[in-house]
Design a protein around this motif. Structure first.
Motif, PDB file in Angstrom:
ATOM      1  N   THR A 162       3.081  -1.472   4.137  1.00 44.56           N
ATOM      2  CA  THR A 162       2.569  -0.111   3.999  1.00 44.56           C
ATOM      3  C   THR A 162       3.739   0.860   3.878  1.00 44.56           C
ATOM      4  O   THR A 162       4.697   0.801   4.655  1.00 44.56           O
ATOM      5  N   TYR A 198       9.205   0.705   3.911  1.00 47.92           N
ATOM      6  CA  TYR A 198       7.903   0.039   3.955  1.00 47.92           C
ATOM      7  C   TYR A 198       7.874  -0.795   5.232  1.00 47.92           C
ATOM      8  O   TYR A 198       8.875  -1.396   5.621  1.00 47.92           O
ATOM      9  N   LYS A 256       0.850  -1.188   0.000  1.00 42.87           N
ATOM     10  CA  LYS A 256       0.000   0.000   0.000  1.00 42.87           C
ATOM     11  C   LYS A 256       0.889   1.243   0.000  1.00 42.87           C
ATOM     12  O   LYS A 256       1.697   1.440   0.898  1.00 42.87           O
TER      13      LYS A 256
END
Length: 232
Positions: free
Chosen positions: A101, A116, A56
């Protein structure tokens, strides 16, 4: 006023000057650590067999490199990483939470570093050179660990607190402990950790920051060992 942090963890019960002959099952073993496992993470949404997890946020080439690794896409890895970075990416274990994420990107000395983070606070950090912005040249993996040693466990939490790694703090403690920590002042860098006499592990962490007491009643070597955090 002396500033410090009291860290309380599991330990041997002391009677007078004589230790009991039997140690608790959760007694720490110095130097031994246990890292995150998929069972400690939330069950991910169903994905294709060869492409578990998801990414994401973020941008190319780090986002594309991470997606290629998740999907075991060798052509994508070849395209988005150089040889050294590709070897580092392939060495990252897959027995971890695979929901990634994007955290942030920052520049330093001609490079951009993009981070991340997964649900348990493990980080993947991608380095991209300014002169070759379309390829990753280095990958670093910073894994969340659950040490069997009480001092290592508390130091891991403290380092996560200083780094604003909230998922890692949550994995090492609980939602309430993490909420308390993030709403209070951090300890200052350069703190010292000292064991104090007690029926349980008590570590005093001295710094120029505030004073706290951590209680570790959960089993060492696993997630969520820190069960309580209070101001002193």
């Amino acid at each position: 006023m002396r500033c410090g942090i009291a860290i309380v963890a599991l330990a041997l019960t002391v009677t007078g000057c004589t230790k009991k002959s039997q140690e608790p099952a959760a007694a720490p073993t110095v130097g031994s650590v246990v890292s995150e496992t998929p069972s400690a993470a939330a069950t991910p949404s169903p994905k294709p067999a060869m492409c578990p997890g998801e990414v994401k946020g973020g941008n190319a080439p780090s986002q594309d490199a991470l997606k290629a690794w998740l999907c075991q896409d060798n052509a994508g890895l070849q395209k988005h990483l150089n040889d050294a970075a590709r070897d580092q990416m392939k060495a990252v274990p897959r027995d971890i939470d695979l929901q990634w994420t994007f955290v942030s990107c920052g520049g330093a000395a001609g490079s951009t570093y993009c981070t991340y983070r997964n649900a348990l606070g493990s980080d993947l950090i991608f380095r991209i050179l300014s002169q070759t912005p379309d390829r990753v040249v280095e990958v670093k993996f910073d894994r969340t660990l659950f040490p069997n040693n009480a001092e290592q466990y508390t130091r891991h939490f403290l380092a996560a607190w200083l780094a604003d790694n909230t998922p890692r703090m949550r994995a090492l403690s609980s939602a309430s402990v993490t909420s308390f920590a993030t709403s209070h002042s951090k300890p200052a860098a350069g703190y010292t950790v000292t064991l104090s006499p007690s029926e349980v592990w008590i570590f005093e962490v001295e710094s120029s920051g505030a004073d706290y007491r951590f209680v570790l009643q959960g089993q060492l070597g696993r997630a969520n060992a820190i069960t309580e955090l209070n101001s002193l």
